[in-house]
Design a protein around this motif. Structure first.
Motif, PDB file in Angstrom:
ATOM      1  N   TRP A 113      28.471  41.369  31.658  1.00 52.25           N
ATOM      2  CA  TRP A 113      28.884  41.965  32.934  1.00 52.25           C
ATOM      3  C   TRP A 113      27.715  42.003  33.911  1.00 52.25           C
ATOM      4  CZ3 TRP A 113      33.048  43.165  35.674  1.00 52.25           C
ATOM      5  CH2 TRP A 113      32.894  44.002  36.782  1.00 52.25           C
ATOM      6  N   SER A 114      26.551  42.432  33.449  1.00 47.55           N
ATOM      7  CA  SER A 114      25.381  42.541  34.315  1.00 47.55           C
ATOM      8  C   SER A 114      24.944  41.172  34.813  1.00 47.55           C
ATOM      9  CB  SER A 114      24.236  43.237  33.572  1.00 47.55           C
ATOM     10  OG  SER A 114      24.596  44.565  33.210  1.00 47.55           O
ATOM     11  N   THR A 115      24.973  40.170  33.939  1.00 50.53           N
ATOM     12  CA  THR A 115      24.610  38.816  34.359  1.00 50.53           C
ATOM     13  C   THR A 115      25.614  38.276  35.363  1.00 50.53           C
ATOM     14  OG1 THR A 115      23.559  38.372  32.225  1.00 50.53           O
ATOM     15  CG2 THR A 115      24.155  36.465  33.568  1.00 50.53           C
ATOM     16  N   ASN A 116      26.898  38.522  35.106  1.00 46.13           N
ATOM     17  CA  ASN A 116      27.934  38.068  36.039  1.00 46.13           C
ATOM     18  C   ASN A 116      27.755  38.721  37.407  1.00 46.13           C
ATOM     19  OD1 ASN A 116      30.992  38.633  37.150  1.00 46.13           O
ATOM     20  ND2 ASN A 116      30.757  36.607  36.248  1.00 46.13           N
ATOM     21  N   ARG A 117      27.463  40.020  37.426  1.00 47.20           N
ATOM     22  CA  ARG A 117      27.248  40.712  38.704  1.00 47.20           C
ATOM     23  C   ARG A 117      26.120  40.075  39.491  1.00 47.20           C
ATOM     24  NH1 ARG A 117      26.030  46.754  38.912  1.00 47.20           N
ATOM     25  NH2 ARG A 117      26.336  46.314  41.126  1.00 47.20           N
ATOM     26  N   ARG A 121      29.379  43.439  52.334  1.00 49.14           N
ATOM     27  CA  ARG A 121      30.764  43.852  52.557  1.00 49.14           C
ATOM     28  C   ARG A 121      31.318  44.585  51.347  1.00 49.14           C
ATOM     29  NH1 ARG A 121      35.136  39.355  52.592  1.00 49.14           N
ATOM     30  NH2 ARG A 121      35.511  40.134  50.486  1.00 49.14           N
ATOM     31  N   HIS A 122      31.065  44.054  50.156  1.00 48.99           N
ATOM     32  CA  HIS A 122      31.579  44.711  48.958  1.00 48.99           C
ATOM     33  C   HIS A 122      30.857  46.028  48.681  1.00 48.99           C
ATOM     34  CE1 HIS A 122      33.216  40.614  48.268  1.00 48.99           C
ATOM     35  NE2 HIS A 122      34.202  41.293  47.737  1.00 48.99           N
ATOM     36  N   ALA A 123      29.579  46.099  49.020  1.00 46.70           N
ATOM     37  CA  ALA A 123      28.869  47.377  48.886  1.00 46.70           C
ATOM     38  C   ALA A 123      29.510  48.433  49.781  1.00 46.70           C
ATOM     39  CB  ALA A 123      27.390  47.195  49.242  1.00 46.70           C
ATOM     40  N   GLY A 124      29.914  48.016  50.984  1.00 47.47           N
ATOM     41  CA  GLY A 124      30.597  48.950  51.880  1.00 47.47           C
ATOM     42  C   GLY A 124      31.948  49.381  51.338  1.00 47.47           C
ATOM     43  N   GLU A 125      32.665  48.457  50.719  1.00 44.26           N
ATOM     44  CA  GLU A 125      33.962  48.810  50.147  1.00 44.26           C
ATOM     45  C   GLU A 125      33.804  49.736  48.941  1.00 44.26           C
ATOM     46  OE1 GLU A 125      36.011  45.124  49.482  1.00 44.26           O
ATOM     47  OE2 GLU A 125      36.273  44.736  51.641  1.00 44.26           O
ATOM     48  N   PHE A 126      32.732  49.543  48.169  1.00 41.69           N
ATOM     49  CA  PHE A 126      32.450  50.451  47.062  1.00 41.69           C
ATOM     50  C   PHE A 126      32.189  51.863  47.594  1.00 41.69           C
ATOM     51  CE2 PHE A 126      29.629  52.537  44.011  1.00 41.69           C
ATOM     52  CZ  PHE A 126      30.311  52.326  42.817  1.00 41.69           C
ATOM     53  N   TYR A 143      30.486  42.349  42.879  1.00 41.38           N
ATOM     54  CA  TYR A 143      29.717  41.531  43.820  1.00 41.38           C
ATOM     55  C   TYR A 143      28.517  42.334  44.316  1.00 41.38           C
ATOM     56  CZ  TYR A 143      33.652  38.361  43.669  1.00 41.38           C
ATOM     57  OH  TYR A 143      34.629  37.482  43.235  1.00 41.38           O
ATOM     58  N   SER A 144      27.487  42.401  43.479  1.00 46.12           N
ATOM     59  CA  SER A 144      26.382  43.330  43.712  1.00 46.12           C
ATOM     60  C   SER A 144      25.513  42.965  44.910  1.00 46.12           C
ATOM     61  CB  SER A 144      25.503  43.408  42.460  1.00 46.12           C
ATOM     62  OG  SER A 144      24.954  42.131  42.148  1.00 46.12           O
ATOM     63  N   ARG A 145      25.530  41.703  45.358  1.00 48.54           N
ATOM     64  CA  ARG A 145      24.642  41.298  46.446  1.00 48.54           C
ATOM     65  C   ARG A 145      25.368  41.171  47.787  1.00 48.54           C
ATOM     66  NH1 ARG A 145      23.381  36.818  43.134  1.00 48.54           N
ATOM     67  NH2 ARG A 145      23.284  35.457  44.943  1.00 48.54           N
ATOM     68  N   SER A 146      26.640  41.550  47.833  1.00 44.79           N
ATOM     69  CA  SER A 146      27.436  41.411  49.052  1.00 44.79           C
ATOM     70  C   SER A 146      27.453  42.721  49.830  1.00 44.79           C
ATOM     71  CB  SER A 146      28.869  40.996  48.696  1.00 44.79           C
ATOM     72  OG  SER A 146      29.738  41.204  49.779  1.00 44.79           O
TER      73      SER A 146
END
Length: 300
Positions: free
Chosen positions: A221-225, A161-166, A156-159
């Motif tokens: 994968w990149s398109t899905n992200r 919250r997910h960037a923080g979890e990464f 979830y490259s644009r989130s």
């Protein structure tokens, strides 16, 4: 989503669901591993929060059997039509009318590009146990759970919250994991063919990685992200482009039109009204148009 009555909280429901899943596996000999939310919280792989569902990975060899057993226990599929996916289907969502949560049964996890059985067997080999609702539940090791958490977050490259979890997973890998946990992380990613997907984490811990995904899967994968938060519009566009010319009209109609019987709902017996069906179609068309416009802008 339609509201569902419940006699317990979402947090309680998730714990009971994990206990139920583990008990079904124990009673039938089907191997299951609880993953993501509750497990990630206990391993400190993210800030604790209440998940909307209970996630479980099931031995691919007995996945259909496990799903049938859930159905026998009152869990059923939400009515929704099948839509294309850039990475292919990876889980099935079950609901119960008197429970506030869902159960997501996974046959694979997005980001692993190895054979499903090989991935599950590797996760199973170094599994541990956690007590959930007074039941011992099988879970992946901390290192393996970090791979799953990182794959989910990086998808979830644009989130924010997910960037923080990464970043949380990256921090633990760099500063908190033992050498054994770090080696486990690396080996699970290697066996699961997730090194290229997680290459940033490999670089941050100073470990070399292999490009273990071919160019076509890298593009998918990149398109899905880039589009996963946008819904199915880009997946439909990809299906339309890939279809032979004689099939393109049918794919286009299928992408644009959704029948009343296919309107998403919890109760399969209740047919949506004509007004509800049109409201859902209009919402989908608006979202799809915005998604395709954003996708076109990003590709410039």
């Amino acid at each position: 989503m339609e509201s569902r009555s419940a006699k317990f909280s979402l947090s309680e429901a998730n714990e009971l669901a994990h206990a139920l899943l583990a008990q079904i596996g124990r009673d039938t000999g089907i191997r299951t591993l609880s993953i993501k939310g509750l497990v990630a919280d206990r391993y400190r792989l993210r800030r604790p929060r209440v998940a909307a569902d209970a996630d479980v990975m099931v031995d691919p060899a007995r996945f259909d059997e496990f799903c049938a057993l859930l159905n026998e226990r009152g869990w059923h599929l939400r009515v929704e039509r099948e839509v294309p996916s850039l990475l292919g289907p990876h889980s099935v969502t079950f609901i119960r009318d008197d429970w506030p949560n869902d159960i997501d049964a996974h046959v694979r996890f997005p980001g692993f590009f190895a054979d499903d059985q090989a991935v599950f067997d590797r996760l199973w080999r170094t599994r541990g146990e956690m007590e959930v609702a007074h039941v011992e539940v099988n879970v992946p090791s901390r290192g393996a759970s970090a791979v799953i958490a990182a794959l989910h977050a990086v998808r979830y490259s644009r989130s924010l919250r997910h960037a923080g979890e990464f970043e949380q997973v990256a921090h633990l890998l760099e500063h908190d994991f033992s050498a054994e946990d770090r080696d486990e992380f690396v080996d699970v990613a290697r066996v699961g063919r997730a090194q290229w997907v997680l290459r940033e984490l490999f670089e941050r811990i100073g470990h070399p990685f292999e490009v273990d995904v071919d160019a076509r899967r890298q593009r998918l994968w990149s398109t899905n992200r880039a589009t996963v938060e946008d819904g199915a519009a880009v997946s439909w566009l990809n299906s339309l482009a890939a279809a032979p010319w004689h099939r393109k009209p049918a794919v286009l109609v299928r992408a644009v039109w959704i029948s009343r019987a296919e309107i998403p709902r919890n109760d399969a017996e209740r047919m949506p009204t004509v007004g509800e069906a049109w409201a859902h179609r209009m919402l989908r068309w608006r979202r799809g148009t915005v998604s395709l416009m954003q996708y076109a802008l990003r590709r410039r």
